[in-house]
Write a protein that holds these residues in place. Sequence first.
Motif, PDB file in Angstrom:
ATOM      1  N   GLY A   1       0.814  -1.212   0.000  1.00  0.00           N
ATOM      2  CA  GLY A   1       0.000   0.000   0.000  1.00  0.00           C
ATOM      3  C   GLY A   1       0.846   1.260   0.000  1.00  0.00           C
TER       4      GLY A   1
ATOM      5  N   PHE B   1      -3.301  -2.796   4.023  1.00  0.00           N
ATOM      6  CA  PHE B   1      -3.142  -2.073   2.752  1.00  0.00           C
ATOM      7  C   PHE B   1      -3.510  -0.605   2.913  1.00  0.00           C
ATOM      8  N   LEU B   2      -4.643  -0.340   3.584  1.00  0.00           N
ATOM      9  CA  LEU B   2      -5.082   1.039   3.771  1.00  0.00           C
ATOM     10  C   LEU B   2      -4.137   1.811   4.693  1.00  0.00           C
TER      11      LEU B   2
ATOM     12  N   GLY C   1      -5.921  -7.871   5.945  1.00  0.00           N
ATOM     13  CA  GLY C   1      -5.199  -7.495   4.736  1.00  0.00           C
ATOM     14  C   GLY C   1      -5.623  -6.132   4.223  1.00  0.00           C
ATOM     15  N   VAL C   2      -6.938  -5.885   4.214  1.00  0.00           N
ATOM     16  CA  VAL C   2      -7.451  -4.583   3.775  1.00  0.00           C
ATOM     17  C   VAL C   2      -6.959  -3.475   4.711  1.00  0.00           C
ATOM     18  N   GLY C   3      -6.992  -3.756   6.030  1.00  0.00           N
ATOM     19  CA  GLY C   3      -6.519  -2.774   7.001  1.00  0.00           C
ATOM     20  C   GLY C   3      -5.049  -2.461   6.828  1.00  0.00           C
TER      21      GLY C   3
ATOM     22  N   ILE D   1      -9.073 -11.364   5.651  1.00  0.00           N
ATOM     23  CA  ILE D   1      -9.355 -10.410   4.565  1.00  0.00           C
ATOM     24  C   ILE D   1      -9.392  -8.993   5.122  1.00  0.00           C
ATOM     25  N   ALA D   2     -10.081  -8.823   6.256  1.00  0.00           N
ATOM     26  CA  ALA D   2     -10.152  -7.509   6.890  1.00  0.00           C
ATOM     27  C   ALA D   2      -8.768  -7.039   7.319  1.00  0.00           C
TER      28      ALA D   2
ATOM     29  N   LEU E   1     -13.660   6.802   3.968  1.00  0.00           N
ATOM     30  CA  LEU E   1     -13.170   5.684   4.769  1.00  0.00           C
ATOM     31  C   LEU E   1     -13.367   5.949   6.257  1.00  0.00           C
TER      32      LEU E   1
ATOM     33  N   GLY F   1      -6.217   2.045   9.292  1.00  0.00           N
ATOM     34  CA  GLY F   1      -6.879   0.797   8.932  1.00  0.00           C
ATOM     35  C   GLY F   1      -6.542  -0.394   9.810  1.00  0.00           C
TER      36      GLY F   1
END
Length: 231
Positions: free
Chosen positions: A103, A190-191, A186-188, A183-184, A124, A198
């Motif tokens: 990210g 990345f953000l 990973g998204v956190g 998944i959450a 966000l 995140g």
Amino acid sequence: MELVGFDWTLYWFMFPVAICVATVAMLSGIGGAAMFAPIFMIIFPILGPDYPFENIAAAIGVALLTEVFGFSSGFIGYYRKRLIDYKSAFPFILVGVPIGIIGALLLTTFKEFEEALRGIYGLLMLILSLVLIKQNTGEKGTSGASIGDAPINGELKRPVISLTASDGATYTYNKPRQGVGVIATGVGGFLTGLLGVGIGEVVMPQLAKRNRVPIPVAAATSVFVVIVVVA
């Protein structure tokens, strides 16, 4: 080398602001950059040209760097209290660190779309606010087990962890697992690399609500995860 013409009192107001931000971040286990980044990206430009940032990447970078120092202080406090569950933190770190780096690298490719990134950041933050409010208004008793609560090992078939803090309090809970929460995470991660926020916002609910880790342990463990990912 002295900075000629620099007004060292220009940022005086950030001292009390930073204390408030750091206090909220330590108590909740949520990244301080979630509050510092909008200050640097949105509030500073409103204040005028005396508060410049070269670009949005610089603002996010400063927010993350500030968070590292602030969370280092919090980490020391939680370390002394012996509330950090290092083994439970490792799976979140294993996911968050490499994706966070991706990210951060992609942020430089989006520097031409700064206004869009500001809008995305605002959206966000609104979504995260709603998520956190929903987490706090969920079922009673799911926000974390109290001292002496019976573990739910029979239902989830997970090992039971018993952690004794420096004040003698013992917290018993099932070993946290990510499952689809990866998944959450990973998204956190990345953000966090892309927008500076995140990882703490997704780790803390997973520990406290989904895995029923006692709040003191969840906050301490979340702080440890955040500082490693951000650093």
